[in-house]
Design a protein around this motif. Structure first.
Motif, short mmCIF file in Angstrom:
data_model
loop_
_atom_site.label_atom_id
_atom_site.label_comp_id
_atom_site.label_asym_id
_atom_site.label_seq_id
_atom_site.Cartn_x
_atom_site.Cartn_y
_atom_site.Cartn_z
N LEU A 96 0.82 -1.21 0.00
CA LEU A 96 0.00 0.00 0.00
C LEU A 96 0.85 1.26 0.00
O LEU A 96 0.52 2.24 -0.65
N GLU A 97 1.97 1.24 0.73
CA GLU A 97 2.84 2.43 0.76
C GLU A 97 3.50 2.69 -0.59
O GLU A 97 3.83 3.82 -0.92
N ASP A 98 3.65 1.65 -1.40
CA ASP A 98 4.25 1.81 -2.71
C ASP A 98 3.33 2.53 -3.68
O ASP A 98 3.77 3.18 -4.63
N TRP A 99 2.01 2.42 -3.50
CA TRP A 99 1.08 3.09 -4.38
C TRP A 99 1.24 4.59 -4.34
O TRP A 99 1.09 5.28 -5.34
N GLU A 100 1.57 5.13 -3.18
CA GLU A 100 1.76 6.58 -3.05
C GLU A 100 2.95 7.04 -3.90
O GLU A 100 2.91 8.10 -4.48
N ILE A 101 3.97 6.23 -3.94
CA ILE A 101 5.16 6.58 -4.72
C ILE A 101 4.85 6.57 -6.21
O ILE A 101 5.36 7.38 -6.97
N LEU A 102 3.99 5.67 -6.63
CA LEU A 102 3.67 5.50 -8.05
C LEU A 102 2.74 6.59 -8.58
O LEU A 102 2.57 6.72 -9.78
#
Length: 77
Positions: free
Chosen positions: A70-76
């Motif tokens: 879930l935290e990776d979605w913010e980066i994308l």
């Protein structure tokens, strides 16, 4: 900047544009109804030259099938 012309402009002067591309080394984009559809680029004998633009642009994934957190979605975004 790349030059853009319509197909109707290109057709009667194709040889002229080919010679211009060969002489200058610049690319030519051909459009159809205002949208780019073709790009004419000069031929280069050395394929390494074409690949230089791609160097250091590819991201290496160790496990591409691993789920994204879930935290990776913010980066994308």
């Amino acid at each position: 900047m790349e030059k853009m012309i319509s197909k109707s402009q290109f057709k009667p002067r194709a040889l002229q544009y080919f010679r211009e591309i060969e002489k200058t080394g610049k690319e030519l984009i051909i459009s159809d109804r205002g949208k780019p559809v073709l790009k004419i680029i000069p031929y280069k004998e050395n394929p390494e030259e074409a690949l230089k633009a791609l160097r250091n642009t590819v991201i290496k994934y160790e496990d591409p099938t691993e789920p994204v957190g879930l935290e990776d979605w913010e980066i994308l975004k």
